[in-house]
Design an enzyme around this catalytic site. Sequence first.
Site, mmCIF file in Angstrom:
data_model
loop_
_atom_site.group_PDB
_atom_site.id
_atom_site.type_symbol
_atom_site.label_atom_id
_atom_site.label_comp_id
_atom_site.label_asym_id
_atom_site.label_seq_id
_atom_site.Cartn_x
_atom_site.Cartn_y
_atom_site.Cartn_z
ATOM 1 N N ARG A 38 0.829 -1.199 0.000
ATOM 2 C CA ARG A 38 0.000 0.000 0.000
ATOM 3 C C ARG A 38 0.872 1.260 0.000
ATOM 4 O O ARG A 38 2.040 1.251 0.381
ATOM 5 C CB ARG A 38 -0.935 0.030 1.201
ATOM 6 N N GLY A 142 11.214 -3.149 3.390
ATOM 7 C CA GLY A 142 11.740 -2.012 4.116
ATOM 8 C C GLY A 142 11.539 -0.678 3.438
ATOM 9 O O GLY A 142 12.195 0.310 3.784
ATOM 10 N N ASP A 207 -2.339 -0.416 7.467
ATOM 11 C CA ASP A 207 -1.668 -1.243 6.455
ATOM 12 C C ASP A 207 -2.446 -2.515 6.177
ATOM 13 O O ASP A 207 -2.689 -2.889 5.024
ATOM 14 C CB ASP A 207 -0.254 -1.592 6.908
#
Length: 431
Positions: A38, A142, A207
């Site tokens: 997202r 990350g 999320d």
Amino acid sequence: MPSNVQTLVDQAKSLFDSSFGADVDKNLPNYCVSAPGRVNLIGEHTDYTGGYVLPLAIGFNTVGYGCGSVVKKDSSESIKCRIVSTNNPVAEFHVSPSLEASTGSNKWVNYVQGVVLQYLPDLKEDETFIFDLAIVGDVPLGSGLSSSASLEVATAVFLERILDSHGVAYCSAKDAPLSEKQRKMERAVRCKLAENIFCGVPCGIMDQFVSSAGCEGKLLLLDCRSLDYREVSMGGENASSSDAPVLVITNSNVKHDLGDGEYPVRVRQCKEATDILTKMNPSIQSLRDATMKDVEAAAKSAGLEGVLLQRARHVVSENERTVKTADALEKGDWETVGKLMNASHTSMRDDYEVSCEEIDVLVDLAQTFGDGVYGSRLTGGGFGGCTVTLVKKDSAQQLIEYLKTQYEAKTGTKCVCFETAPASGAKAIDL
């Protein structure tokens, strides 16, 4: 099916065959699932205080392919779950309430195990899960694009497929079946709890929610307290106008780990700021309840100062910006959206202090690019990751080339840019 998802499905099947091969129980049915990453257009670090966020699912996914079943528990070592990913070897574990989190290089397994434990109460006391699952994905790790939530939600959909094939309902739906919307919400809540409890990350629900409930062509204005949401289109009747924008995501290639360091500190600081505001006004139970007038009043008379004042000021003003952005988006008021995005980045940089030098370089390059760019900001938890820029479609490619060249010149690091549009949420893939 999008071509990149089909590629991931093929890769997952190949990884499954090469990792488990002849050891697979041929009697177990096969399942394939996907869940997207997202981008958050605006509404950063507001979800864990029950505020507003405005994310969209993107066309980068985690895909899982495997087989599994619900079986009776026994004392043998044969009932176990095995998982493998592109970058990690096979890991095995037995599902039980006493399952402990992994450490070191195997920490990625926790995102799967934590979700499994959230679905264990759906089974009878003498039942457990058994499965083999291969996981691949193209969500950059990350990067602030929620690869962890994508993994969690893909795992959840995989487990739901197993439960469905055995006629097992959610333990929260014993009296009445959940609607599809309720099911997506329930899935998101479980995945958030998995990350909070088992992985030790005090994240909010944004999320997992948008990965579960994302809608093609729409952003979601999500109330993280009630979990009510509305789908927001970009521009409405103005969506096809000549100045209609696209979103450009730029990965700084500076990585972060939300489980360590500053993220938990920010959560604690928000709680401390809320405590001060509550003493002044008992109706304020979280920063979501506060207004900027409340923050200013607490700064004058209730001892809200320093870092805690900064954190409260960001969260409260960010909630206001997020709601205004959703309204402006639907009207096609791109200038206002851009100004709100720029103000959000300033707040994140100065008051919430989650930006970094590389991100600030990218945002400054985009904001000063000239005609065509409406606004740009850090997206995600911070301390690296990605920026999101609202730019006229005709200027997008020129902006991308500019960012790549200038960012490397200024930082010595290459960035990766791509256009994106709202994609659909998690789904089971027919084999």
